[in-house]
Design an enzyme around this catalytic site. Structure first.
Site, mmCIF file in Angstrom:
data_model
loop_
_atom_site.group_PDB
_atom_site.id
_atom_site.type_symbol
_atom_site.label_atom_id
_atom_site.label_comp_id
_atom_site.label_asym_id
_atom_site.label_seq_id
_atom_site.Cartn_x
_atom_site.Cartn_y
_atom_site.Cartn_z
ATOM 1 N N LYS A 532 32.106 -3.434 35.982
ATOM 2 C CA LYS A 532 33.182 -4.415 35.863
ATOM 3 C C LYS A 532 33.292 -5.112 37.213
ATOM 4 O O LYS A 532 32.707 -4.673 38.188
ATOM 5 C CB LYS A 532 34.504 -3.741 35.492
ATOM 6 C CG LYS A 532 34.816 -2.495 36.338
ATOM 7 C CD LYS A 532 36.038 -1.761 35.843
ATOM 8 C CE LYS A 532 35.763 -0.811 34.694
ATOM 9 N NZ LYS A 532 36.176 -1.315 33.396
ATOM 10 N N ARG A 533 34.061 -6.203 37.267
ATOM 11 C CA ARG A 533 34.238 -6.848 38.558
ATOM 12 C C ARG A 533 34.821 -5.867 39.575
ATOM 13 O O ARG A 533 35.562 -4.949 39.218
ATOM 14 C CB ARG A 533 35.156 -8.074 38.407
ATOM 15 C CG ARG A 533 34.475 -9.258 37.780
ATOM 16 C CD ARG A 533 33.286 -9.740 38.609
ATOM 17 N NE ARG A 533 33.731 -10.418 39.801
ATOM 18 C CZ ARG A 533 33.816 -11.735 39.939
ATOM 19 N NH1 ARG A 533 33.440 -12.531 38.952
ATOM 20 N NH2 ARG A 533 34.249 -12.269 41.061
#
Ligand code: 26Q
Length: 811
Positions: A532-533
């Protein structure tokens, strides 16, 4: 089309396009050939879909999103056309591996993360459900930056995704519209005495649409994703002589802003927002008027969806066109606007709530600012005397010299939704509580979903095969039928088949890791994945601290009975997000330390894969054993990788945040490792202002030992970053309660370790996760938007309108 026909067509097309035979062609030439065969085949269905929508005169939805993240489209189009198997075999007979040519396609990465990928999952589902819905966005010249590691630091490189052309798009110059930016506006009385705007100065730019077909799953529907690109109108050429002037224009659709979850506030970003909003809304109105229907019935034909606040100016632009151009009264235009518009909120982080200074908005789109002022004025007037003064002041659109975009979106629409149950509840009770008091009926929940086809059939053929052999193939059209798998929890044959599929996927990922990182990992180890970011609230740091703890434990006691584990990260940090980049550096240095330490004896490996994107996700997710969903409770609106990993049989370790709550409800408490503070405990800390990271540090020797490695040289080459992170926890009191959740997280990790040691039990848990993931299908999510918010229906006339000869993809 059958295989023999396909092979003939393919060879003929290759000869026509490149004057070549299969033996001489490069993967790119083969890809171009196959792609053009697909587009020329589905374009007939595409045209038919346009015709059907026009003739059926049914309401259509337009999904406005400043980001779309489709990834690669070749295999997805093949699957949806029902061609995947046939083409794979046909090409193999020609001596070509489909995978080789699919690899050539650059990822279409016109988005940052969750929000953009959701938009693309929705596009797939809207078409697959046969719903009349279109995407509207920006055709960025450069997608999200490519991430490289140099000395274990993140370095960003431009993503020139268009350099070899894009075979899925069609430039539609005849559908271009003009967008006016900047200058000044005066209201002058016209012949009838009404005030009308007189634009002075500024610039008129051309918005040219590029349409991409969104092919529905085996249903002959092809919808449209329309992305706008800026050009200098030919008649304005003489005003743009200098390179600088031209550049100012071209910059407009040049790059995607790489910050997720943080407000940026730059003028170019605001210009991008107005540009695609104005182009999109104008083109909707032009289309509607061609239908010769009365303008004041447009709410029966059009639904506009505002994906986060970035397109919130749709409200004002729609008002502008109805009032200034179509001469509707303000009141009538306002009612129509509210009925047409709907809005999704994707975030609770205060710093992500979009606000623009009045001055900037005046300078980018002065007429839009005037209209927002009038909306705000009327809002205040209408509420005065009905609601208390403070409430009105807190909810009005313009405050403190700023325009609050969420307020504009809520006030100007009939629906505001969150993206998971918990998130929608928090919107009502905290983040948008004031608005909930004003408009309770507007608030609703639409839990996110994922395009099941991409995340199983395409990404995980091994699993798909086992599923077909075990429960039949109905799950492919009806993902809730995955439930049938529950009949096999005690079937060792099925449990073994699922485990074999997982192992094959892990071997494939292990080979990729070897090739790209030069790290050898055992496919027998637990593959523990956080993708994920990179953001503080997502707490990659918590994962890292636990890894360091395991490392220290193993150094002390090399015989510690832990299952070998490979910790796998994939994450980009916004280029300007210093802290997030420091976390990357420290994870990378920790990885080097651990991976090279022979005393660890391969019990622990840490791998940070470069350049996480949709294609890499498709490789990692099928190979994951453990899914890390460890954000601080209340901060992750929903999450969607949590759903993808569950669907692929990973066991989730999670806080009760976002959609994790619904994942737990679906799979049952025994089949997920929940830990950490709950959302209400987090809010209690806020209320009482009594969180003290320092006391936890003082009282917990393990934490002290683990944190010491950040600054005492144990982890090499991180003196600045190590102190930065240490200080964020101790000096700045640990904004995301990492230390508070640390101990509980370690316990949850131990329970995961233990569960894995019992092979059969682990396989059963994994099976239950797959079986329970069907409820997160984006098809169902989109159907709920269609029913509750957009009020659109499939075009039933479809079947009758087309002749039998069009029934399949014939050439
Ligand atoms: C805003 C202003 C200026 C520049 C950039 C931005 C910006 C860009 C992207 C702000 C936010 C985003 C992206 C937000 C996002 O991806 N949110 C995620 O949305 C997912 C889909 O609903 C959820 O699952 C995630 O929980 C949420 O974080």
């Amino acid at each position: 089309m059958d295989k023999t026909e396909f092979k003939q067509c393919f060879s003929r097309r290759l000869a026509e396009k490149f004057a070549m035979g299969v033996a001489d062609a490069s993967p790119n030439e083969l890809y171009q050939t196959l792609g053009s065969l697909l587009t020329s085949t589905y374009s007939q269905k595409w045209q038919q879909t346009w015709t059907d929508y026009r003739e059926a005169e049914q309401k259509q939805a337009y999904y406005f999103s400043i980001e779309f993240l489709p990834g690669k489209m070749l295999k997805s189009n093949l699957l949806n056309m029902g061609w995947l198997e046939m083409v794979t075999e046909g090409l193999a007979e020609l001596g070509i591996d489909l995978e080789d040519l699919a690899e050539v396609e650059p990822d279409m990465a016109l988005g940052n993360g969750g929000l953009g990928r959701l938009a693309s999952c929705f596009m797939d589902s809207i078409a697959s459900m046969g719903l009349p819905g279109n995407g509207n966005g920006i055709r960025y010249e450069y997608g999200l930056f490519k991430q490289h590691f140099v000395d274990n630091y993140q370095v960003e490189l431009p993503d020139k995704w268009l350099h070899k052309g894009n075979l899925w798009e069609i430039r539609k110059e005849s559908k271009a519209v003009d967008v006016h930016l900047g200058g000044e506006v005066y209201l002058v009385p016209d012949a009838a005495g009404n005030l009308s705007p007189d634009y002075q100065g500024g610039m008129t730019l051309r918005a040219v649409p590029y349409d991409t077909g969104m092919v529905g799953y085996q249903n002959d529907i092809v919808n449209t994703m329309r992305l706008w690109s800026v050009e200098i109108p030919p008649e304005e050429e003489e005003n743009y002589r200098s390179i600088e002037d031209r550049r100012t224009v071209e910059d407009l659709t040049s790059v995607l802003y790489p910050d997720d979850s943080s407000e940026d506030g730059r003028k170019l970003r605001l210009s991008q927002e107005y540009f695609f909003v104005s182009a999109g809304v104008q083109s909707i109105l032009r289309y509607y008027k061609q239908l010769n229907k009365p303008i004041d019935k447009i709410n029966q034909s059009v639904a506009i969806h505002i994906n986060d606040t970035h397109p919130a100016m749709c409200v004002a632009e729609f008002m502008r066109l109805l009032v200034d151009e179509e001469n509707l009264s303000w009141e009538r235009a306002w009612n129509l606007t509210q009925e047409v518009m709907s809005y999704t909120n994707h975030t609770i982080m205060a710093e992500a709530l979009e606000k623009w200074s009045i001055n900037m908005m005046k300078s980018v789109c002065p007429r839009i600012y005037q209209i927002i002022e009038e909306i705000d004025r009327r809002f205040v007037a209408e509420m005065t005397g009905v609601h208390d003064f403070d409430l009105i002041q807190r909810t009005r659109i313009i405050q403190d010299n700023q325009v609050h975009m969420a307020h504009l979106a809520i006030i100007g629409s009939h629906s505001t939704n969150g993206v998971a149950k918990l998130h929608s509840d928090l919107l009502k009770s905290v983040v948008l509580h004031d608005f909930y008091l004003l408009y309770p009926a507007r608030f609703n929940n639409k839990t996110n979903g994922i395009a099941m086809r991409r995340w199983t059939q395409l990404a995980n053929p091994a699993l798909s095969k086992v599923l077909d052999e075990t429960i039949g193939n109905s799950w492919r059209k009806q993902p809730t039928n995955l439930r049938l798998l529950l009949n096999y929890t005690e079937d060792d044959h099925v449990l073994a088949a699922l485990a074999d599929a997982k192992l094959a996927n892990k071997k494939r990922l292990a080979a990729y890791i070897q090739e790209h990182c030069g790290i050898e990992v055992s496919p027998q180890a637990i593959f523990d994945v956080q993708i994920k970011r990179l953001h503080a609230y997502k707490r990659q740091l918590l994962n890292l601290l636990h890894i360091i703890k395991l490392y220290l434990d193993l150094k002390e006691n090399p015989d510690l009975p832990i299952e070998p584990r490979v910790f796998i990260f994939g994450a980009k940090a916004a280029p300007s997000y210093h802290y997030a980049k420091s976390i990357i550096k420290v994870i990378n240095e920790t990885a080097s330390l651990i991976n090279q330490d022979p005393t660890i004896n391969n019990k622990l490996k840490v791998v940070f894969l470069e350049n996480y994107n949709v294609s890499l996700a498709e490789r990692i997710i099928p190979a994951a054993d453990v899914s890390e969903q460890i954000s601080l409770a209340s901060k992750e609106a929903s999450g969607t990788s949590n759903m993808k990993l569950m669907l692929n049989g990973a066991v989730t370790i999670a806080t009760l945040d976002g959609a994790n709550v619904e994942i737990r409800d679906a799979v049952g408490e025994e089949n997920i490792a929940i830990f950490g503070l709950t959302e209400s405990e987090v809010y209690q800390y806020y209320e009482n202002k009594n969180y003290s990271a320092l006391s936890i540090y003082d009282e917990n020797a393990t934490i002290r030992k683990v944190l010491a490695t950040l600054t005492d040289g144990t982890i090499p080459n991180i003196s600045a970053e190590g102190y930065e992170i240490f200080d964020s926890l101790i000096k700045y009191n640990d904004e995301f309660f990492v230390l508070r959740d640390f101990e509980d997280y370690c316990l949850a990790q131990e329970s995961v370790n233990k569960a894995y040691q019992d092979k059969r039990r682990w396989r059963q848990i994994s099976l239950r996760n797959i079986a329970s993931a069907g409820r997160f299908s984006a098809d169902d999510t989109v159907q709920r938007y269609a029913d509750d918010i957009w009020q659109i229906e499939p075009v039933f006339a479809h079947e009758d309108l087309r002749g039998a000869e069009h029934d399949s993809y014939l050439l």
